[in-house]
Every structure is written in C-alpha cells, then in structure tokens.
Motif scaffolding. Structure first.
Motif, PDB file in Angstrom:
ATOM      1  N   GLU A  59      20.228  30.075 -28.455  1.00 54.04           N
ATOM      2  CA  GLU A  59      20.475  30.681 -27.159  1.00 54.04           C
ATOM      3  C   GLU A  59      20.197  32.031 -27.346  1.00 54.04           C
ATOM      4  N   GLN A  60      20.300  32.663 -28.302  1.00 50.20           N
ATOM      5  CA  GLN A  60      19.894  34.100 -28.580  1.00 50.20           C
ATOM      6  C   GLN A  60      18.266  34.258 -28.367  1.00 50.20           C
ATOM      7  N   ILE A  61      17.476  33.408 -29.243  1.00 52.92           N
ATOM      8  CA  ILE A  61      16.261  33.456 -28.842  1.00 52.92           C
ATOM      9  C   ILE A  61      15.878  33.137 -27.620  1.00 52.92           C
ATOM     10  N   ARG A  62      16.682  32.290 -26.628  1.00 55.10           N
ATOM     11  CA  ARG A  62      15.931  31.879 -25.262  1.00 55.10           C
ATOM     12  C   ARG A  62      16.262  33.250 -24.330  1.00 55.10           C
ATOM     13  N   GLN A  63      17.438  33.756 -24.754  1.00 49.61           N
ATOM     14  CA  GLN A  63      17.769  35.115 -24.276  1.00 49.61           C
ATOM     15  C   GLN A  63      16.808  36.422 -24.351  1.00 49.61           C
ATOM     16  N   GLN A  64      16.302  36.350 -25.698  1.00 51.26           N
ATOM     17  CA  GLN A  64      15.551  37.407 -26.164  1.00 51.26           C
ATOM     18  C   GLN A  64      13.934  36.991 -25.352  1.00 51.26           C
ATOM     19  N   LYS A  65      13.540  35.722 -25.141  1.00 52.07           N
ATOM     20  CA  LYS A  65      12.410  35.652 -24.658  1.00 52.07           C
ATOM     21  C   LYS A  65      12.555  35.704 -23.106  1.00 52.07           C
ATOM     22  N   LEU A  66      13.653  35.385 -22.687  1.00 47.43           N
ATOM     23  CA  LEU A  66      13.890  35.670 -20.978  1.00 47.43           C
ATOM     24  C   LEU A  66      13.612  37.286 -20.859  1.00 47.43           C
ATOM     25  N   MET A  67      14.190  38.014 -21.712  1.00 50.85           N
ATOM     26  CA  MET A  67      14.229  39.411 -21.591  1.00 50.85           C
ATOM     27  C   MET A  67      12.754  40.104 -21.915  1.00 50.85           C
ATOM     28  N   ALA A  68      12.274  39.545 -22.736  1.00 47.60           N
ATOM     29  CA  ALA A  68      10.812  39.767 -23.174  1.00 47.60           C
ATOM     30  C   ALA A  68       9.814  39.552 -21.926  1.00 47.60           C
ATOM     31  N   HIS A  69      10.124  38.237 -21.116  1.00 45.60           N
ATOM     32  CA  HIS A  69       9.421  37.795 -20.059  1.00 45.60           C
ATOM     33  C   HIS A  69       9.642  38.892 -18.812  1.00 45.60           C
ATOM     34  N   GLN A  70      10.932  39.215 -18.598  1.00 43.69           N
ATOM     35  CA  GLN A  70      11.089  39.899 -17.763  1.00 43.69           C
ATOM     36  C   GLN A  70      10.363  41.437 -17.991  1.00 43.69           C
ATOM     37  N   ARG A  71      10.495  41.979 -19.078  1.00 40.86           N
ATOM     38  CA  ARG A  71       9.666  43.116 -19.416  1.00 40.86           C
ATOM     39  C   ARG A  71       8.308  42.971 -19.301  1.00 40.86           C
ATOM     40  N   ARG A  72       7.756  41.732 -19.598  1.00 42.71           N
ATOM     41  CA  ARG A  72       6.530  41.908 -19.317  1.00 42.71           C
ATOM     42  C   ARG A  72       6.070  41.616 -17.823  1.00 42.71           C
ATOM     43  N   LEU A  73       6.883  40.995 -17.031  1.00 38.39           N
ATOM     44  CA  LEU A  73       6.621  40.874 -15.579  1.00 38.39           C
ATOM     45  C   LEU A  73       6.587  42.468 -15.027  1.00 38.39           C
ATOM     46  N   GLU A  74       7.708  43.021 -15.526  1.00 34.61           N
ATOM     47  CA  GLU A  74       7.872  44.337 -15.082  1.00 34.61           C
ATOM     48  C   GLU A  74       6.665  45.300 -15.519  1.00 34.61           C
ATOM     49  N   TYR A  75       6.335  45.112 -16.596  1.00 38.59           N
ATOM     50  CA  TYR A  75       5.390  45.758 -17.105  1.00 38.59           C
ATOM     51  C   TYR A  75       4.009  45.402 -16.382  1.00 38.59           C
ATOM     52  N   THR A  76       3.781  44.209 -15.964  1.00 42.64           N
ATOM     53  CA  THR A  76       2.714  43.721 -15.210  1.00 42.64           C
ATOM     54  C   THR A  76       2.625  44.036 -13.868  1.00 42.64           C
ATOM     55  N   ARG A  77       3.783  44.365 -13.244  1.00 41.55           N
ATOM     56  CA  ARG A  77       4.179  44.681 -11.791  1.00 41.55           C
ATOM     57  C   ARG A  77       3.708  46.302 -11.904  1.00 41.55           C
ATOM     58  N   GLU A  78       4.030  46.981 -12.843  1.00 41.35           N
ATOM     59  CA  GLU A  78       3.747  48.419 -13.037  1.00 41.35           C
ATOM     60  C   GLU A  78       2.213  48.702 -13.243  1.00 41.35           C
TER      61      GLU A  78
END
Length: 371
Positions: free
Chosen positions: A196-215
């Motif tokens: 669950e911790q790894i999944r949360q970390q992956k989700l947060m990393a994916h969100q950061r990548r999406l945000e970075y991609t949008r920026e």
C-alpha cells in the motif's frame, strides 16, 4: 559281645527321632524346597543342651560316628511361599544350622521291614512328592499370574505414558501451528502495508509526473509561441536588413559603376577561409570585372603576381548570410558565404559594414548574379 541296652539309653534315643503323627518315616530324604523359598529355621530347638549323666561303659555301646539326619530338622517351622510375594524379590537369608555337639548314641538294632511296610512307605513318599509337586505347580502358576499382572501394569503405564507424550506433542504442534499462523498473518499484514505504501508512492510520483508534464507542455507551448513570435520578428528584421542592404548596394553601385575610375575602387582587404584550410587568411583583393575574376594578393604592396585567382563568372551560385544555413558564421560580424556551383563554399568577412557592402557589390558584378 555288645552289652544289653538300658532303658535310659533307649528312651533318650527314641526322643531324638520323633515320628510325625499319622505318617511312617521314609528311609529316603525329602525333596529339597524350591530355590526362591523363604525358609526360617527355629534354632532354639537345636541349641546346645547339657550332656546327660555319664553312662557306665559296661551298660551300653556308644557309637561316636552317628551323623545328623535330615529328619532332625523341624519342618513345622518352615514358612511356605506366599503367592503375593514377587518372584523377582531376593530370597531371605537362610540361617545356618548351628553345629550340634557330638553326642554319643546307642545303636538301636533295626528289624528288617516287611514288603507291606516297604510298599506303605513308598506310597507315602510318592504322595508326599505329589503334594510337593502340586504345591510347586500352584506356586509357579501364582508366579506366572503375578508376572502377567506386572506385565499388564507395565504395558498400561507405557500406554498412558505414550498417550501423555502424544498429547504433549500434539499440544506443542498446535502451539507451533498457532505461532506460525500468527507470524504469517503478521508478515502478510506488513507486506500489505508495504504494498500500500509503494502504491501510494507510485500514485504520488505519477501525479507529480503529470503535473510536471502539464507544466512542461505549458512551458513548451509558451516557448514555441515566443520562438514563433521571435522568429517572426527576426525574420522581419532580417528581411528589413536585407532590403536595406540591397538598397545601399544599389545606391553604392550607381555611384561606383558610373565612375570612370572603377578599377581603383574595386579593391580592398578581406579575410578568407577556404575548404582546404581551417585557418582564416587576410588577403588584399582586386576584381577584374571584364573577366569575372577575383585576384588575391598577400598585401597591398606586392600586387604584380596574385597568389590566387577566383573564377566567379558562371561559377557562383549565390551570396548568403549566416541565417541562410551557415550557423558557423553567426558569431563573426560582417561575414557572409560564397557558394559555388560545384558545392564548395568560401567564408569571408570584412572590416566594416561599408566594406562588406562594397565587397558584395563587386562579387555580384563579377559573378553576374543579382542580390
């Protein structure tokens, strides 16, 4: 001749050999008792007694070699073996018969036995042996029964011990299984938490990548827009600069070409880089407009023989600025490129903007091209 027996000696001898009531004494000794039979002798009867009064040597004959008989033992004091006694128990200590003092006895004359008496004694001995054998068999059966009971008791104890040990082993196995299940549940819980911790970390990393991609996309779009606008501005500026240069060259050409002293005007200094060498070389040039040639000299003094002649007429494709595909000339001010028809290019730059305009004018006139 032996002396006649006296009544006292006869009575004394008869007292020493009492016969059991209702049984005729046997001439043979009785059967010995079993080995594990506990026998206790009453030794009080065989203690030393005071010697009788001396007997006159003339009254009786004394036999000094009379031995102690087996019938002298008082068998009424023998303790029979009890069936409750364990066969494995050690026999009791048998008291040793005390030594009996030698007593002089008077030999009693024995009369020969009749056949009836012999048969009766033999029958009595046989019955006594049968009773003893029956008693021995009964004792043996008792011992066997006791051994059987002991063996059954031992087996029962072993079964109980085996059941207790099996129950204890089952309890240990149950506890071990419970501990193993508890450990597996704990490990599973920890593993689920880790996943669950790894999944949360992956989700947060994916969100950061999406945000970075949008920026990044936004920045790219802005950069493209700025580049487009800047390019448009630069192109417009370059177009205006080229138009201004053509106007200046046209005006300069009108003033120079209408002058009769054109040969003196078509000369000056230029720095050249050819494909054969990467070094920039400063040369003094002259143009022969009639032949369409550019003559190069090492200096302005020695102009008798040119060191290089560049044929321009019908061999020049065009004159280009750095932004027309020659990025290596971008950092060099007042530079341009001459592209020949065979694909080779020469790079040149002048000392000033006016010198560059004049050089472009003479090159275009010698090559016969329009700027």
């Amino acid at each position: 001749m032996p002396r006649p027996f006296s009544l006292l000696a006869h009575w004394f001898t008869f007292r020493r050999h009492p016969a059991p009531a209702g049984e005729v004494p046997s001439p043979q000794p009785p059967t010995p008792p079993p080995k594990d039979l506990n026998i206790s002798f009453n030794t009080a009867r065989y203690r030393s007694k005071p010697l009788p009064a001396p007997i006159d040597d003339h009254d009786e004959y004394v036999n000094e070699k009379v031995a102690l008989r087996f019938s002298d033992v008082d068998t009424s004091q023998v303790q029979r073996f009890s069936s409750s006694t364990a066969p494995s128990s050690p026999p009791r200590d048998i008291h040793t018969l005390p030594r009996r003092p030698y007593v002089t006895h008077v030999a009693i004359p024995t009369a020969p036995l009749t056949p009836e008496e012999t048969a009766r004694r033999r029958l009595s001995a046989q019955r006594r042996r049968e009773r003893e054998e029956e008693e021995a068999r009964r004792e043996e059966r008792a011992r066997r029964e006791l051994r059987k009971l002991q063996r059954e008791e031992q087996e029962r104890r072993e079964r109980e011990e085996e059941e207790r040990r099996r129950a204890l082993l089952q309890e240990h196995l149950r506890q071990a299984a419970a501990r193993r299940e508890e450990k597996e549940r704990e490990e599973k819980r920890i593993e689920e938490e880790r996943h669950e911790q790894i999944r949360q970390q992956k989700l947060m990393a994916h969100q950061r990548r999406l945000e970075y991609t949008r920026e990044l996309d936004q920045w790219r779009q802005e950069h493209i827009q700025r580049a487009i606008s800047s390019s448009s501005e630069k192109q417009e500026e370059r177009r205006r600069s080229a138009e201004e240069r053509r106007n200046r060259i046209a005006k300069l050409g009108e003033s120079l070409l209408n002058n009769n002293n054109t040969a003196k005007a078509a000369r000056g200094w230029v720095t050249i880089q050819t494909p054969e060498s990467l070094a920039w070389k400063r040369r003094y040039y002259k143009f022969d407009l009639g032949r369409g040639q550019m003559l190069l000299y090492p200096n302005h003094v020695d102009t008798a023989h040119p060191i290089d002649i560049v044929e321009l007429d019908n061999r020049t494709e065009g004159l280009h600025e750095w932004y027309e595909g020659f990025e290596e000339l971008r950092a060099i001010p007042h530079s341009f490129a001459i592209q020949f028809v065979h694909g080779r290019s020469w790079f040149m730059y002048a000392d000033a903007e006016e010198e560059k305009d004049r050089l472009l004018l003479w090159l275009s006139e010698a090559a016969g091209i329009i700027l």
